[in-house]
Design a protein around this motif. Structure first.
Motif: not given
Length: 83
Positions: A34-36, A38-39, A54
């Protein structure tokens, strides 16, 4: 023209979505982090919807999935211009 950050983000997108494709082809369950997602959405897809999952949004933005409330994309393009 991409800067170093944009070029790196393009590589991350390619890795995430092709791993998703590969896993699906092998019948395996795999979802991009999810964090990648989003970025890279922030960096390469500035017009992507916000307030959505995301992972699902990245797959939608690259023509690989549906996103509720948004028409499925038949073509896509990232924006690698420096931010």
């Amino acid at each position: 023209m991409a800067d170093a950050e944009g070029f790196a983000a393009m590589g991350v997108v390619e890795t995430l979505v092709h791993l998703h494709d590969l896993a699906g082809g092998l019948g395996l369950e795999w979802t991009p982090p999810e964090d990648l997602c989003d970025r890279v959405l922030w960096r390469l897809f500035p017009d992507a919807p916000i307030g959505t999952g995301r992972r699902e949004t990245l797959l939608w933005a690259t023509g690989r999935g549906d996103l509720p409330g948004h028409e499925r994309l038949t073509g896509w393009r990232w924006d690698a211009n420096p931010r």
